[in-house]
Design a protein around this motif. Sequence first.
Motif, short mmCIF file in Angstrom:
data_model
loop_
_atom_site.label_atom_id
_atom_site.label_comp_id
_atom_site.label_asym_id
_atom_site.label_seq_id
_atom_site.Cartn_x
_atom_site.Cartn_y
_atom_site.Cartn_z
N THR A 291 53.64 75.19 -1.09
CA THR A 291 53.63 74.08 -0.15
C THR A 291 52.41 73.19 -0.37
O THR A 291 51.38 73.63 -0.88
N ASP A 292 52.57 71.94 0.04
CA ASP A 292 51.46 70.99 -0.03
C ASP A 292 50.75 70.97 1.32
O ASP A 292 50.98 71.83 2.17
N THR A 293 49.91 69.98 1.53
CA THR A 293 49.11 69.92 2.76
C THR A 293 49.97 69.71 4.01
O THR A 293 49.51 69.95 5.11
N THR A 294 51.22 69.28 3.84
CA THR A 294 52.10 69.08 5.00
C THR A 294 52.93 70.32 5.32
O THR A 294 53.77 70.29 6.22
N ASP A 295 52.75 71.43 4.58
CA ASP A 295 53.50 72.67 4.71
C ASP A 295 54.94 72.50 4.22
O ASP A 295 55.79 73.32 4.47
N ARG A 296 55.21 71.43 3.49
CA ARG A 296 56.55 71.21 2.94
C ARG A 296 56.66 71.92 1.60
O ARG A 296 55.75 71.87 0.77
N MET A 297 57.79 72.57 1.36
CA MET A 297 58.01 73.29 0.11
C MET A 297 58.18 72.31 -1.04
O MET A 297 59.07 71.47 -1.02
N ILE A 298 57.30 72.43 -2.05
CA ILE A 298 57.38 71.57 -3.24
C ILE A 298 57.66 72.39 -4.49
O ILE A 298 57.73 71.86 -5.59
N GLY A 299 57.82 73.70 -4.31
CA GLY A 299 58.09 74.58 -5.43
C GLY A 299 58.15 76.02 -4.97
O GLY A 299 58.16 76.29 -3.77
N PHE A 300 58.21 76.92 -5.93
CA PHE A 300 58.15 78.34 -5.60
C PHE A 300 57.41 79.08 -6.68
O PHE A 300 57.28 78.62 -7.82
N ALA A 301 56.87 80.22 -6.30
CA ALA A 301 56.20 81.14 -7.23
C ALA A 301 56.72 82.53 -6.91
O ALA A 301 56.92 82.86 -5.73
N ARG A 302 56.93 83.33 -7.95
CA ARG A 302 57.54 84.64 -7.74
C ARG A 302 56.88 85.69 -8.61
O ARG A 302 56.63 85.46 -9.79
N LEU A 303 56.63 86.84 -7.99
CA LEU A 303 56.30 88.05 -8.71
C LEU A 303 57.43 89.03 -8.43
O LEU A 303 57.65 89.42 -7.28
N GLY A 304 58.19 89.38 -9.45
CA GLY A 304 59.23 90.40 -9.32
C GLY A 304 58.68 91.70 -9.86
O GLY A 304 58.32 91.78 -11.04
N LEU A 305 58.55 92.68 -8.99
CA LEU A 305 57.94 93.95 -9.39
C LEU A 305 58.90 94.71 -10.31
O LEU A 305 60.09 94.81 -10.03
N THR A 306 58.37 95.19 -11.41
CA THR A 306 59.16 95.89 -12.42
C THR A 306 58.40 97.12 -12.87
O THR A 306 57.29 97.02 -13.36
N THR B 22 49.42 76.00 -0.95
CA THR B 22 49.46 77.23 -0.18
C THR B 22 50.77 77.92 -0.52
O THR B 22 51.81 77.26 -0.65
N LEU B 23 50.71 79.22 -0.68
CA LEU B 23 51.92 80.03 -0.87
C LEU B 23 52.23 80.70 0.45
O LEU B 23 51.32 81.19 1.13
N ARG B 24 53.52 80.71 0.80
CA ARG B 24 53.93 81.39 2.03
C ARG B 24 55.34 81.90 1.85
O ARG B 24 56.09 81.44 0.99
N ASP B 25 55.70 82.89 2.69
CA ASP B 25 57.08 83.36 2.67
C ASP B 25 58.01 82.20 2.99
O ASP B 25 57.67 81.30 3.77
N MET B 26 59.19 82.23 2.37
CA MET B 26 60.17 81.18 2.63
C MET B 26 60.75 81.33 4.03
O MET B 26 60.78 82.41 4.59
N ARG B 27 61.22 80.19 4.55
CA ARG B 27 61.87 80.13 5.86
C ARG B 27 63.22 79.42 5.70
O ARG B 27 63.41 78.67 4.75
N SER B 28 64.10 79.62 6.66
CA SER B 28 65.42 78.98 6.60
C SER B 28 65.33 77.47 6.48
O SER B 28 66.14 76.84 5.81
N ASP B 29 64.33 76.87 7.11
CA ASP B 29 64.22 75.40 7.06
C ASP B 29 63.70 74.89 5.70
O ASP B 29 63.56 73.68 5.52
N ASP B 30 63.48 75.80 4.75
CA ASP B 30 63.10 75.39 3.38
C ASP B 30 64.32 75.08 2.51
O ASP B 30 64.16 74.63 1.38
N ALA B 31 65.53 75.32 3.01
CA ALA B 31 66.73 75.22 2.17
C ALA B 31 66.90 73.84 1.53
O ALA B 31 67.22 73.75 0.34
N ALA B 32 66.70 72.78 2.28
CA ALA B 32 66.87 71.43 1.71
C ALA B 32 65.85 71.17 0.61
O ALA B 32 66.18 70.61 -0.44
N ASP B 33 64.60 71.59 0.83
CA ASP B 33 63.57 71.41 -0.19
C ASP B 33 63.87 72.28 -1.41
O ASP B 33 63.63 71.87 -2.55
#
Length: 181
Positions: A71-86, A12-23
């Motif tokens: 995020t995986d099934t636990t909603d824990r951040m395991i990576g990131f994906a980005r589209l930077g508009l240009t 699942t892709l979701r907006d980042m949150r402050s509690d994602d910093a450690a991940d």
Amino acid sequence: MDPITISGRVITLRDMRSDDAADAWAIVGDDRVTQWLSFDSRDQAAAVAMVEGTIQRAQHTPRTEYYLAVTDTTDRMIGFARLGLTGHQAAKLGYAISADHWGHGYATDAARTIVDYGFQTLKLHRITAAIGPDNAASITVAERLGMQYEGRLRDHVFTNGGWRDSLLYSILAQEWTPAAD
């Protein structure tokens, strides 16, 4: 502006949150991951700043980047994906998955999910990806998405103490095949 949540096949892709910093630090602080990215490994403070900056930029109107937690099934951040508009209806694609989660199709699913969002929801015309020539796994992801090789950008990024070329891939809206449900 409502937070973004997009379901993929296995992520699942979701907006980042402050509690994602450690991940986030576990990803961008890991040399195994950053050897393939356009920046060097970051320390904990830089990872926190990255997440906080991402959260702030997500509030901009119009939004110029979609830097989402994978995020995986636990909603824990395991990576990131980005589209930077240009430019006009165009974006640059980027993604990274924690080394501990490599080999499970997460990068392909995350990239496919955000590219689909780019074409279907954001109505983009063109999406590009610049990939290090030695990053065979990422080249495979681009090819699985149907991206076409356009050429080599010489000395494109300075990372890990030296200049590195990038291979440029792209896909146009009319070439995109939406994921089947």
